[in-house]
Every structure is written in C-alpha cells, then in structure tokens.
Design an enzyme around this catalytic site. Structure first.
Site, PDB file in Angstrom:
ATOM      1  N   LYS A   1      10.342   5.313  -7.819  1.00 27.93           N
ATOM      2  CA  LYS A   1      10.903   5.184  -6.232  1.00 27.93           C
ATOM      3  C   LYS A   1      12.153   4.142  -6.262  1.00 27.93           C
ATOM      4  O   LYS A   1      12.059   2.934  -7.122  1.00 27.93           O
ATOM      5  CB  LYS A   1       9.722   4.885  -5.421  1.00 27.93           C
ATOM      6  CG  LYS A   1       9.511   3.523  -5.136  1.00 27.93           C
ATOM      7  CD  LYS A   1       8.663   3.216  -3.928  1.00 27.93           C
ATOM      8  CE  LYS A   1       8.633   1.813  -3.893  1.00 27.93           C
ATOM      9  NZ  LYS A   1       7.681   1.032  -2.899  1.00 27.93           N
TER      10      LYS A   1
ATOM     11  N   LYS B   1      13.851  -2.305  -4.104  1.00 31.24           N
ATOM     12  CA  LYS B   1      14.709  -3.421  -4.298  1.00 31.24           C
ATOM     13  C   LYS B   1      14.408  -4.463  -5.275  1.00 31.24           C
ATOM     14  O   LYS B   1      15.260  -5.250  -5.784  1.00 31.24           O
ATOM     15  CB  LYS B   1      14.633  -4.304  -2.827  1.00 31.24           C
ATOM     16  CG  LYS B   1      13.496  -4.688  -2.571  1.00 31.24           C
ATOM     17  CD  LYS B   1      13.473  -4.837  -0.969  1.00 31.24           C
ATOM     18  CE  LYS B   1      12.067  -5.154  -0.117  1.00 31.24           C
ATOM     19  NZ  LYS B   1      11.891  -4.889   0.998  1.00 31.24           N
TER      20      LYS B   1
ATOM     21  N   LYS C   1       1.646  -3.879  -9.908  1.00 25.43           N
ATOM     22  CA  LYS C   1       2.395  -5.239  -9.806  1.00 25.43           C
ATOM     23  C   LYS C   1       1.373  -6.314 -10.897  1.00 25.43           C
ATOM     24  O   LYS C   1       2.304  -7.116 -11.187  1.00 25.43           O
ATOM     25  CB  LYS C   1       2.274  -5.921  -8.307  1.00 25.43           C
ATOM     26  CG  LYS C   1       3.059  -5.047  -7.492  1.00 25.43           C
ATOM     27  CD  LYS C   1       3.181  -5.864  -6.134  1.00 25.43           C
ATOM     28  CE  LYS C   1       4.310  -5.256  -5.151  1.00 25.43           C
ATOM     29  NZ  LYS C   1       4.278  -5.814  -3.934  1.00 25.43           N
TER      30      LYS C   1
HETATM   31  P1  AMP Z   1       8.508  -2.511   1.389  1.00 27.77           P
HETATM   32  O1  AMP Z   1       9.861  -2.468   0.931  1.00 27.77           O
HETATM   33  O2  AMP Z   1       7.544  -2.384   0.079  1.00 27.77           O
HETATM   34  O3  AMP Z   1       8.275  -3.599   2.204  1.00 27.77           O
HETATM   35  O4  AMP Z   1       8.302  -1.137   2.164  1.00 27.77           O
HETATM   36  C1  AMP Z   1       8.812  -1.138   3.513  1.00 27.77           C
HETATM   37  C2  AMP Z   1       8.612   0.481   4.019  1.00 27.77           C
HETATM   38  O5  AMP Z   1       9.533   1.058   3.421  1.00 27.77           O
HETATM   39  C3  AMP Z   1       7.309   1.108   3.614  1.00 27.77           C
HETATM   40  O6  AMP Z   1       6.997   1.970   4.644  1.00 27.77           O
HETATM   41  C4  AMP Z   1       7.342   1.861   2.388  1.00 27.77           C
HETATM   42  O7  AMP Z   1       6.878   3.026   2.409  1.00 27.77           O
HETATM   43  C5  AMP Z   1       9.126   2.286   2.820  1.00 27.77           C
HETATM   44  N1  AMP Z   1       9.594   2.633   1.508  1.00 27.77           N
HETATM   45  C6  AMP Z   1      10.020   1.710   0.495  1.00 27.77           C
HETATM   46  N2  AMP Z   1      10.758   2.181  -0.448  1.00 27.77           N
HETATM   47  C7  AMP Z   1      11.132   3.508  -0.105  1.00 27.77           C
HETATM   48  C8  AMP Z   1      11.443   4.578  -0.866  1.00 27.77           C
HETATM   49  N3  AMP Z   1      11.855   4.508  -1.920  1.00 27.77           N
HETATM   50  N4  AMP Z   1      11.397   5.777  -0.195  1.00 27.77           N
HETATM   51  C9  AMP Z   1      10.807   6.091   1.080  1.00 27.77           C
HETATM   52  N5  AMP Z   1      10.046   4.922   1.639  1.00 27.77           N
HETATM   53  C10 AMP Z   1      10.136   3.886   1.069  1.00 27.77           C
END
Ligand code: AMP
Ligand code: TRP
Length: 330
Positions: free
Chosen positions: A195, A198, A113
């Site tokens: 990965k 969003k 980031k």
């Molecule tokens: P965040 O969107 O960063 O707040 O992520 C929220 C949760 O979603 C966390 O537990 C991440 O590890 C999971 N997560 C986000 N993107 C992925 C992805 N592409 N594949 C699997 N888990 C994800």
C-alpha cells in the site's frame, strides 16, 4: 431526528499521501451534511512510533490545515486534536482491561510494525487499536470511514463495544466501517503489491497532497508498470490498475471511460495525462493550504473550539463508563 455520528482520524506522522486523501479524507467531506461528524488528528497514536517533538507539533498543524484545505468545515464538523480531549486516554485504560492479549497480538498492523522494531517493542504499539476503539466509542459512533487497512481494527472496536455492553449494560453504539470500494487501497507507485504509505523509504512510492507539480510528474513518470503495454484494468497489471484508480478518483471518469480512451495508446501518454489530472486536482487544495498554514490564529480557534465540543460528548460517555465499572463519582 438526531443525526448519526461519524468518527475518523489520521495520524500526524509526516506528510499525508494521496492514499490518505482518496481512502479517507475525500470521503469525509461528503458525509458532513448528513451526519454529525468528528474528525480528529490522532497525535496520541502518532507517538507509538518514534517522533521528533518539534516535527510532531508542525505536522499536527499541517494535518489540520490539510483537513480544512480539502474541504472539512469546522462549522459543520467537530475537528480536534486527540490529545486535547483527555477522555480518549482515560477510556483506553478501561478498555485495556477487557482487551485480550491474544486478539491484540493477531492485529496485522501490530505484526508488521513489530517486525520493523523487534528489540524494544513498546506497549503503545500493542494497545494502539484499543486507543482507536476508545476514539470511536466515546462519541457513540455509527460509521467510521477508513481505508481497507483499518478493517481489522474496526472489528476489534466492535468486539470491545459488545463485550463492555454485555459485561455491564448497553453503553456503546456498535460502530460499522465505511470502506469505499474504489480507492480503498491505493498502492505504492514503486511496488503495486504494497500500500502507498508515507513511511515508505522510497519517496517515489508515494505522492504527497502537498507535492509540487514537478515532483508529481516525476513520480508518475517513474511509476512501475509492466511489459504488456496496454492500458487495461486487471490483476495481471497491478501497476496500471492502481494508476487507473487514481485517475478515476481525481477526474471523476469511470474506469471504463478511461480504459476506452487509452485503447491502443501507450503508457507514456496515459501517464502524462494522469500527472496533469493529479496536479490539477491537488492545485486548489494546495492553494487553500498555503493560506491556512500561515493563519495560526485561525487554526488555533478551530482546534480549541473543536476540543471543547468533542470533550462535552466524550466526557458524557466516560462518566457513564466510570459509573458502570464502579468508580466513585468525582
Ligand atoms: P494513517 O496514515 O495510517 O493515519 O491513515 C489514515 C487514513 O488513511 C486511514 O483511514 C487509512 O485507511 C487511510 N489510508 C492510508 N493509506 C492509504 C492507502 N494507501 N490507500 C487507501 N487508504 C489509505
Ligand atoms: N489508526 C488509524 C490509521 O492509522 C487512525 C485512527 C485513529 C482512526 N483513531 C481512529 C481512524 C478512529 C478511524 C477512527 O489509519
């Protein structure tokens, strides 16, 4: 016997993807009966990157409605908004004072980031994992269901728990990550080496939980594959491998069943079927979401009651911490 505690959260920074669903939320649902679960919408984390205030407000309620639409049950689990429980910010401060700059600067997410915004890096981005540790440790959490990308942050939370326990006296439960093998890392549809996120600039890289059927079909049709032309599950075909993973999670079929079914059949038919599996899998969630998002009173009731329950436990831990570090009781 007391139930073991589970804690997890998602940032309300824009629409949630099927990566969030598969890697996190879907696994939270099944834990609700067996564990004492805390699921938070982590808005304090979200402001470590620029947010438009009115969008943040909207996204926070949206994530709450998605949680409920996916099957989180406010009767079984404590569902709350992080900023409604001030103990999170308060414990973060104490944990900051036992966190090492070196360890924080080695966090992969911070390094990535900070590359994106080299000038005017904010300190919140740096201590982000300390706030996450506070989230977890406040509830004496034993298990943290997350996607693979959060493993390093979990390691830090464990270190901080142990460091505090050793420096003062046993105070925190040392948490364990719970990372499901399949679906732990859903990849971008446009670049299967990174990965699904969003924050991807290319919206064809991700599918949102709330995407319309036409958008889902279009994005899957455009998903990057390879020139091999066979539906096989291996690391030479990362695009197809990722699509098979998604297929498997939404259909409940095993990888083997899927590979056998599409033997000798091209990617076109496979993608068409996958799109329908995803559309049908998301349909009931989207229907419930559309009802919930219009029921602001109900959403408010859920987050108010959640914050009250969460505060009670969080404040108990915080009081012990404050006493141990030598603060006079308020
Ligand atoms: P965040 O969107 O960063 O707040 O992520 C929220 C949760 O979603 C966390 O537990 C991440 O590890 C999971 N997560 C986000 N993107 C992925 C992805 N592409 N594949 C699997 N888990 C994800
Ligand atoms: N940092 C996590 C993410 O982006 C979200 C999060 C914040 C979290 N606090 C948490 C996850 C506590 C699990 C436990 O994915």
């Amino acid at each position: 016997m007391e139930k073991k505690v589970v804690f997890s959260g998602v940032q309300p920074s824009g629409g949630l993807t099927i990566g969030n669903y598969i890697g996190a939320i879907k696994n939270w649902i099944s834990l609700q009966d067996e564990y004492d679960c805390y699921y938070s919408i982590v808005d304090l984390h979200a402001i470590t990157v620029p947010q438009v205030p009115k969008d943040l407000r909207k996204n926070t309620l949206e994530v709450l409605a998605i949680y409920l639409a996916c099957g989180l049950d406010s009767e079984k689990s404590t569902i709350f908004i992080q900023s409604h429980v001030p103990a999170h910010a308060e414990l973060t401060w104490v944990l900051n004072t036992i966190s090492y700059m070196g360890q924080l600067s080695r966090m992969t997410q911070f390094k990535e980031k900070s590359k994106k915004s080299e000038e005017n890096l904010n300190a919140g981005l740096f201590t982000y994992p300390v706030l996450m540790a506070a989230d977890i440790l406040l509830y004496q959490t034993e298990l943290v269901p997350v996607g693979e990308d959060q493993k390093q942050h979990l390691e830090l939370a464990r270190d901080l728990a142990e460091r505090f326990n050793n420096k003062y006296s046993p105070t925190f439960q040392v948490p364990e990550p719970l990372i499901k093998k399949e679906g732990a890392r859903i990849m971008s549809l446009q670049n299967p080496e990174s990965k699904m996120s969003k924050s991807d600039e290319n919206e064809n890289g991700y599918i949102l939980i709330l995407d319309k059927p036409e958008a889902i079909r279009r994005k899957i049709k455009r998903a990057v594959t390879d020139s091999i032309g066979e539906v096989k599950y291996n690391d030479e075909q990362l695009g197809i491998k990722n699509l098979i993973n998604i297929y498997s999670v939404f259909s409940g079929d095993t990888i083997e069943e899927i590979v056998n079914r599409y033997e000798g059949i091209g990617y076109g038919k496979f993608k068409e079927d996958l799109a329908e599996v995803v559309v049908e899998g998301l349909r009931p969630i989207q229907e419930r979401y559309n009802e919930l998002i219009n029921d602001k009173d109900y959403l408010e009731k859920v987050y108010r009651e959640g914050a009250e329950k969460a505060s009670y436990i969080a404040n108990k831990t915080l009081r012990r911490v404050y006493r141990k570090v030598g603060f006079i009781q308020r």
